[in-house]
Design a protein around this motif. Sequence first.
Motif, short mmCIF file in Angstrom:
data_model
loop_
_atom_site.label_atom_id
_atom_site.label_comp_id
_atom_site.label_asym_id
_atom_site.label_seq_id
_atom_site.Cartn_x
_atom_site.Cartn_y
_atom_site.Cartn_z
N ALA A 226 31.44 5.95 1.91
CA ALA A 226 30.04 6.05 2.35
C ALA A 226 29.10 6.03 1.17
CB ALA A 226 29.84 7.32 3.17
N VAL A 227 29.46 6.72 0.10
CA VAL A 227 28.61 6.74 -1.09
C VAL A 227 28.68 5.42 -1.84
CG1 VAL A 227 28.21 7.87 -3.32
CG2 VAL A 227 28.78 9.25 -1.31
N ASN A 228 29.88 4.91 -2.00
CA ASN A 228 30.07 3.66 -2.74
C ASN A 228 29.37 2.48 -2.06
OD1 ASN A 228 31.32 2.19 -4.96
ND2 ASN A 228 32.66 1.28 -3.41
N GLU A 229 29.31 2.52 -0.73
CA GLU A 229 28.72 1.41 0.02
C GLU A 229 27.25 1.65 0.37
OE1 GLU A 229 31.31 1.02 3.37
OE2 GLU A 229 33.07 0.59 2.11
N ALA A 230 26.72 2.81 0.00
CA ALA A 230 25.32 3.12 0.32
C ALA A 230 24.37 2.17 -0.41
CB ALA A 230 25.01 4.56 -0.05
N ARG A 231 23.27 1.85 0.23
CA ARG A 231 22.26 0.99 -0.37
C ARG A 231 20.88 1.54 -0.04
NH1 ARG A 231 26.16 -0.10 -2.47
NH2 ARG A 231 27.19 -2.09 -2.83
N PRO A 232 19.87 1.27 -0.88
CA PRO A 232 18.52 1.77 -0.59
C PRO A 232 17.96 1.12 0.67
CG PRO A 232 18.72 1.05 -2.87
CD PRO A 232 19.95 0.57 -2.18
N PHE A 233 17.28 1.89 1.48
CA PHE A 233 16.56 1.36 2.63
C PHE A 233 15.14 1.01 2.18
CE2 PHE A 233 19.70 4.30 4.43
CZ PHE A 233 20.28 3.52 5.43
N ASP A 234 14.62 -0.12 2.66
CA ASP A 234 13.21 -0.37 2.38
C ASP A 234 12.38 0.51 3.30
OD1 ASP A 234 12.67 -1.71 4.90
OD2 ASP A 234 13.61 -3.49 4.07
N SER A 235 11.12 0.69 2.95
CA SER A 235 10.28 1.64 3.66
C SER A 235 10.18 1.33 5.14
CB SER A 235 8.87 1.65 3.03
OG SER A 235 8.04 2.60 3.67
N ALA A 236 10.08 0.05 5.49
CA ALA A 236 9.96 -0.33 6.89
C ALA A 236 11.21 0.06 7.68
CB ALA A 236 9.70 -1.82 7.01
N GLU A 237 12.38 -0.19 7.07
CA GLU A 237 13.64 0.15 7.74
C GLU A 237 13.81 1.65 7.87
OE1 GLU A 237 18.39 -1.00 7.34
OE2 GLU A 237 17.04 -1.26 5.63
N LEU A 238 13.39 2.36 6.84
CA LEU A 238 13.56 3.81 6.82
C LEU A 238 12.73 4.48 7.92
CD1 LEU A 238 15.17 5.79 5.05
CD2 LEU A 238 13.11 6.11 3.68
N HIS A 239 11.59 3.90 8.24
CA HIS A 239 10.68 4.53 9.20
C HIS A 239 10.56 3.75 10.50
CE1 HIS A 239 9.45 6.05 5.21
NE2 HIS A 239 9.22 7.17 5.86
N ARG A 240 11.52 2.86 10.74
CA ARG A 240 11.42 1.97 11.90
C ARG A 240 11.51 2.73 13.23
NH1 ARG A 240 15.23 -2.44 10.87
NH2 ARG A 240 13.53 -3.14 9.53
N HIS A 241 12.37 3.72 13.30
CA HIS A 241 12.59 4.46 14.54
C HIS A 241 12.25 5.93 14.35
CE1 HIS A 241 14.65 0.91 16.04
NE2 HIS A 241 15.43 0.92 14.98
#
Length: 293
Positions: free
Chosen positions: A150-165
């Motif tokens: 989970a950590v190794n495959e984690a990637r940053p979310f862009d702001s729109a994706e982070l706050h989409r729902h």
Amino acid sequence: MQVGATDTWKESRLNHAALPNAFQVHANVISGGVPDGDEGFMQLKRLGVRTIISVDGAQPDVTTARKFGLRYVHLPHGYDGISPSHSRRLARAVSTLPAPIYIHCHHGKHRSPAAAMVACVGAGLASPQRGVAFLEAAGTSPKYVGLYAAVNEARPFDSAELHRHDVSFPEIAEVSPLAKVMVDIESSFDNLVLANRSKWNASALGPDIDPSHDALILKEHFAETLRTFPGSDRPKEFGRILQDSHEAASRMEALLNQRPLSAKTLSELSSQIAAIKADCHRCHAIHRDHPDD
């Protein structure tokens, strides 16, 4: 907290007895174990913490947290990994909830380090490489391949994706019945491990640990689990391991009712502790620690 790419923070261990395995992993994020009573919450207050996120299955001590003006958020996950949707939820929590934030599981060695780093990577506060390095520094067992993945495959979310729902941040989340009983089993077993390390010396354990009673309760937890979760959808090995653990706990209860405890009895108690621990590791390796294929 602003989302942005940075990887300049170097984690540091916080030596507070009431905050087991606590590490500052970012200026606004601390990873550790469950706060130990009032002293633990007081230490968090002194550190400036404003939000506590529990990723453990046990019900958070919301009442004590409120007493110290701290907000609790309950986002439990297992040892088998952290789903993408849960990763986004953790990243959003780190990005939007009042900081500093203390993220904890029970012992602070496995689930909380993984959750903290998945959250930091998702929020753009750390790289996956530094996240994996921190798991190693925190003592996260490599047997938990799902947490490392989970950590190794984690990637940053862009702001729109982070706050989409919309995302809810409950104080107390619903957990499965099996997860609840496993929390109870872990608590009783931890007390017996402490008693074993203290050579079953009651005066060294304090009033809150009664080994005979903990052995009885542990035995009943295993018996109840066998009765409650025997379903045909569970592999036979699951039942066999539970039965072995039930027999070991029953043996411990019988031994602890003998007085005085002889050297032979102490050795046998240690053997039963080791047997239950081995059963737990065997069951976890099959049913818990690996992500589903």
